[in-house]
Design a protein around this motif. Structure first.
Motif, mmCIF file in Angstrom:
data_model
loop_
_atom_site.group_PDB
_atom_site.id
_atom_site.type_symbol
_atom_site.label_atom_id
_atom_site.label_comp_id
_atom_site.label_asym_id
_atom_site.label_seq_id
_atom_site.Cartn_x
_atom_site.Cartn_y
_atom_site.Cartn_z
ATOM 1 N N ALA D 116 34.343 47.380 -8.605
ATOM 2 C CA ALA D 116 35.814 47.742 -8.325
ATOM 3 C C ALA D 116 35.837 47.375 -6.894
ATOM 4 O O ALA D 116 36.939 46.393 -6.322
ATOM 5 N N VAL D 117 35.157 47.939 -5.607
ATOM 6 C CA VAL D 117 35.713 47.794 -4.377
ATOM 7 C C VAL D 117 34.946 46.051 -3.965
ATOM 8 O O VAL D 117 36.087 45.267 -3.417
ATOM 9 N N LYS D 118 34.246 46.045 -5.215
ATOM 10 C CA LYS D 118 33.691 44.286 -4.922
ATOM 11 C C LYS D 118 34.561 43.603 -4.698
ATOM 12 O O LYS D 118 35.282 42.708 -4.154
ATOM 13 N N GLU D 119 35.088 43.562 -6.103
ATOM 14 C CA GLU D 119 36.057 43.028 -6.490
ATOM 15 C C GLU D 119 38.018 42.532 -5.372
ATOM 16 O O GLU D 119 38.172 41.891 -5.673
ATOM 17 N N ALA D 120 37.808 43.952 -5.045
ATOM 18 C CA ALA D 120 38.988 44.568 -4.046
ATOM 19 C C ALA D 120 38.515 43.545 -3.330
ATOM 20 O O ALA D 120 39.925 43.437 -2.459
ATOM 21 N N GLY D 121 37.697 43.478 -2.618
ATOM 22 C CA GLY D 121 37.463 42.662 -1.260
ATOM 23 C C GLY D 121 36.590 43.048 -0.652
ATOM 24 O O GLY D 121 36.144 42.636 0.663
ATOM 25 N N ILE D 323 43.859 47.460 1.093
ATOM 26 C CA ILE D 323 43.094 45.828 1.202
ATOM 27 C C ILE D 323 43.771 44.578 1.583
ATOM 28 O O ILE D 323 43.996 43.999 2.482
ATOM 29 N N GLU D 324 44.521 44.677 0.200
ATOM 30 C CA GLU D 324 46.057 43.945 0.830
ATOM 31 C C GLU D 324 46.175 43.890 1.994
ATOM 32 O O GLU D 324 46.756 42.910 2.850
ATOM 33 N N ALA D 325 46.662 44.472 2.574
ATOM 34 C CA ALA D 325 47.624 44.947 3.553
ATOM 35 C C ALA D 325 46.835 44.869 4.420
ATOM 36 O O ALA D 325 47.415 43.594 5.590
ATOM 37 N N PRO D 339 35.085 37.308 4.668
ATOM 38 C CA PRO D 339 34.856 35.881 3.124
ATOM 39 C C PRO D 339 34.630 37.280 2.307
ATOM 40 O O PRO D 339 33.625 37.654 2.695
ATOM 41 N N ALA D 340 35.192 37.225 1.203
ATOM 42 C CA ALA D 340 34.724 38.348 0.545
ATOM 43 C C ALA D 340 33.699 38.429 -0.220
ATOM 44 O O ALA D 340 33.172 36.768 -0.247
ATOM 45 N N ALA D 341 32.614 39.409 -0.112
ATOM 46 C CA ALA D 341 31.544 39.358 -1.552
ATOM 47 C C ALA D 341 31.202 38.525 -2.418
ATOM 48 O O ALA D 341 30.044 37.949 -2.441
ATOM 49 N N ALA D 342 32.769 38.914 -3.321
ATOM 50 C CA ALA D 342 32.548 37.924 -4.550
ATOM 51 C C ALA D 342 32.781 36.402 -4.040
ATOM 52 O O ALA D 342 31.298 36.069 -5.167
ATOM 53 N N GLU D 343 33.145 35.906 -2.894
ATOM 54 C CA GLU D 343 32.806 34.718 -2.679
ATOM 55 C C GLU D 343 32.052 34.023 -2.707
ATOM 56 O O GLU D 343 31.212 32.745 -2.388
ATOM 57 N N ALA D 344 31.098 34.660 -1.837
ATOM 58 C CA ALA D 344 29.538 34.875 -0.591
ATOM 59 C C ALA D 344 28.613 34.911 -1.661
ATOM 60 O O ALA D 344 28.110 34.113 -1.433
#
Lengths: 347, 347, 347, 347
Positions: D116-121, D323-325, D339-344
């Motif tokens: 969940a936290v990874k997906e959130a960024g 995280i969005e705010a 850059p988000a872990a998801a991308e990296a």
């Protein structure tokens, strides 16, 4: 004052500081250390100088060297100040007891308490007529009627009285009825009130602010002394800290330190300093031993029916026990109790 | 209120407490737990009750359950209070800037600063005429002449003005010249002053006391609200802690929490909150993001020549940079700056 | 535990809380007050419950009712704990003196100090071998060699010794040389160290943390007691507050309160509690009067050449004066000094 | 160093001080002011000098001039330290999010939260295996099994992990499983642990102590840096003050000041800094704006069932909102999110 330069300051920055000091009639001596350069400022430093210099480029910080006190310090007046109120001397080397209810509630309560504390050995009668309360919905005192009842009880028992003044507007009326003016902790830096109280010429008991450093507190006393009134007592009544098991944190270090740095009498207030009646006795005794010239104690005929601060008030029996224990301790440290009001001035 | 009994209390002690509650019109319900017994008190609790009960035998402690606020809380008034001063609305969801010198020093300094802060985008002009100073030997302000210069500069630039009132005696004259009355941190619990200021009907900015818990502070606001004056702003200006690297500790939690528990506008004062000009910008921005409805900033043409608080004052250039950075941030959190005074009311 | 509901909570929120309590084997009783509704929770409360409930919708806050102490409280063990170390009993109603240098520096300094403090009347010898220092660039003690010198001086003078253990790794070696293990203020919540020290079975002196509330401190003692080691002394050594005139603020209230709530012996440390040698005597005396079972004092042959904490150390003459003054005071409060080591065990 | 003499010192006292300085290879320059005389000490000052001199007759106090930092200060290393952990850079000018549960409870909770936290960024995964708890009767973590679950969740989601090490004994095993070692607030001055953690060479996140002044905290970092490990992050997590409405007082001034005086990255911990989930978002945003290089947030699938710190944990939805705010705010201050872990690194 010392001006500490940033590492890597420029010659131009240094020149501007020296020039600025020159403008205000001060001399700056440069001292080049291994890591830092410092400017020693010589001359009549004024209070704002530090703030001014700290905004200048190249300055890391400033350090004041001279004492901020002109009147309250031992350096200028080594001998202890002794304050006479009625037949009682405060600061004389004898220990003084001030006692009475947190708030004056009615004639019976006031008179009954006055008789009880006098009989137990108290010297000065306390009682609140104007009450500063955290909530506007709490009992705020009887006002002038309270002053009248306090004064009457003092006269009937031959004790001088002390009560709080909360506003410049009440200074005159409080001074009319009371022998000592008390400035409360919430007004500890209400500078206009300090000056007005000072101008009455009456003795003033100045409580320490909840967040007053010792220096702030003694400087507040300077406001009163500066009006020409030398009769100022400092009152340690606990400071606000992170500890919540007690209402405040009694600063016993401050009791000892004030006697070292200042000639003014120091009164300890263990009722507010602890906020818990069971701690009043040990902390009162500790304060006497640490150097207090006297203590001020909240006493109520029925603490569980008190309109204010019941949780920290002693009943008559506990107050008698406190004064008996204090007698032994005060003798042991060679600062015996002042002769009891009963002996000095029969009612 | 909950009354927590000591382990090992006697039935007689319990009976006396229940009877005492009955005397004052309250009902006590006993709840016997595994380790402790508790009395739940139902009825109209009055503020002194806890203190009273804590002196009774068998009682370990008491816990207040109901909110102490009658007027300042979100529970009684969920919608935000919006205060109108001149053309400016405070608490409206738009961010407001108050700025000006710590102390009014002379006409030139005041007018020059007023023009500069207005041009940069400030909405309200500040300036101290009566200055509370820790030392009696510091500059204490120009008094009524300072009020006059402040008011004149405000009119010339079309900005409402704010200034501190230090004593009940000056309430009328300050209210005559100033659009907002400021209560300083040292008078944060000067309850008579709070009420007098409230009675003028003018908006009041109430600074938090150096040692005020959030509850004390909001209760102090109740003193003003209780006079029938709804126009109260709370001002977070740092509290006193053990940290000495900064003059005070800005309580950013309080900024966010006040907006949660109270409907009153919250103004942040990063100048006093930090005491260091280089920290004013980051902490001002942080306060806006955390929920402040506005900020109040000390600005001086030459901070290194200021008669008061130079170390924490911004010069004109730094103030312009602050307001530009704030604009970006305030937009990002969707609480944009209130339209500039310049646009709203040309000088 | 009491769960205080928000005003305006929904029935569904209430139901979920009651159900959640049910899941964990607890019973919730609803109490509807005039302003607030409260749930009284009955059953075996576990420490995390409050945190859990506070995240649930409809909950304003929770209040723990039962005492957090299982082993250290007077409620479970009313009689005082007495700790025997060599011929000395701590907590027996007689006052004990522990004294010696902040840091062991060399054989001469240690032996000379041991002889001097014993002759003056001390009962336990202190000396630091492992020194926690704020800066890594300060003198950090002689380590095991320091332990050896301390132990040797203790044996030569017939006094048990106390020294600090800073890490689980040194617990064994410190326990080999020292009669009492001291846990310092910086490790006051180093829970693994507390348990390791407890497991040695040796008496442990637990200093209060700089920011430990009384409850935190006594709970830290529970960590040691919970290992089955009953020999724990609490040491008040000052807390960190906003006051900077003294190094720490000695919490005299805590000295009195600990004796009320706990059966463990309380040792006062006025050297660290004040940080100023001139205040050590008055604050030591005050601590004894307030209820301390003993005091621990830094003594050095030449404080101005000490490798650590010179500013708060007494020289031999001042230590003798302190112990003479203490004798008078301790007699006055009927907790006389423990018979001198000199009498009990000749060197 | 400056030595400030008492008024009325004797020439003999002055001579002894100058001689003492000479003995230790330092030079003392006398500066005679209007009120006070000062000795400026030049040479390689050692940390104990002040204490030593303050015990000498004639000395009023001493003031250290040079910076106590050798390694952590901006003066010695102006450029920011950037710490690389996996694909993430901390201190690079981009904002980093660390998130996860207070305590690792079981495989499902850990894995679900990690995803969940990874997906959130989030960029770094946190989770406590060894938990310091005020009460010995609270849940104290899963230990090594917790480390294993944390590491497994980190690998599965491609995030480096951070966890607390509580004792020198666990340094090796924690370093085996974790990419960053966290030193908790209760061990902030556990100097042996600091050095052991430093010696692993792994990045260390050093939380500020509850009562640590900024100087104490940076000096604690020096202990780690002094082992040759440059990878130290400072973590502001709130200090202990008199305010009880929040669990701690987040020191936002410290966030800004650390970035001014030190080159080390600063991570803000609004979860502990506030102790209240509803304040986490505004205070996290404020910290980013004030200069934090990253934030660390407690996230739990069901905060009301958390085994530790539920009251301050965010659920997944609230974390996504945070995280969005933050993204908007971080862009506004030109320190965008890393850059988000998801991308990296795709899982």
């Amino acid at each position: 004052m010392m001006v500490i330069m940033k590492s890597g300051y420029s010659q131009e920055e240094m020149d501007q500081i020296i020039q600025r000091l020159d403008e205000v009639g001060l001399k700056g001596h440069q001292i080049v250390g291994v890591e830092r350069t410092v400017i020693a400022v010589v001359g009549s430093i004024y209070p704002e100088l530090g703030d001014e210099l700290e905004t200048m480029d190249g300055v890391a910080s400033t350090v004041r060297i001279s004492s901020p006190y002109k009147l309250a310090g031992r350096e200028t007046k080594p001998e202890a100040t002794v304050i006479k109120v009625g037949n009682v001397e405060i600061g004389s080397g004898k220990t003084v007891f001030m006692a009475g209810p947190c708030a004056v509630e009615n004639e019976d309560q006031m008179m009954e308490t006055a008789k009880a504390v006098k009989e137990a050995g108290a010297h000065v009668l306390r009682g609140g007529a104007f009450k500063p309360r955290t909530s506007p919905y709490s009992f705020r005192g009887l006002g002038v009627e309270g002053l009248r009842l306090l004064s009457q009880a003092g006269k009937a028992t031959g004790m001088p009285v002390i009560t709080e003044v909360m506003s410049v507007r009440e200074v005159d009326v409080v001074a009319e009825y009371s022998d000592i003016l008390q400035i409360g902790t919430r007004n500890a830096q209400n500078f206009m009130l300090l000056e007005e109280a000072g101008r009455t010429g009456k003795p003033v008991l100045l409580k320490r602010g909840l967040a007053s450093q010792i220096e702030d507190w003694v400087l507040a006393a300077e406001y009163i002394l500066n009006t020409g009134n030398p009769n100022v007592m400092l009152c340690e009544r606990g400071i606000r800290t992170f500890e919540t098991a007690t209402r405040n944190t009694m600063d016993i270090n401050a009791v000892a330190l004030i006697k070292e740095i200042s000639h003014l009498p120091l009164i300890a207030d263990p009722s507010h300093g602890t906020g818990k009646w069971s701690l009043v006795k040990p902390v009162a005794l500790a304060s006497i031993v640490a150097g207090a010239d006297g203590v001020i104690i909240e006493v109520h005929p029925n603490p569980d029916h008190a309109l204010s601060d019941g949780a920290q008030s002693l009943n008559f029996k506990r107050f008698r026990e406190l004064i008996e224990a204090s007698r032994v301790i005060a003798d042991a440290v060679d600062r015996p109790l002042w002769p009891a009001a009963a002996e000095a001035a029969p009612a």
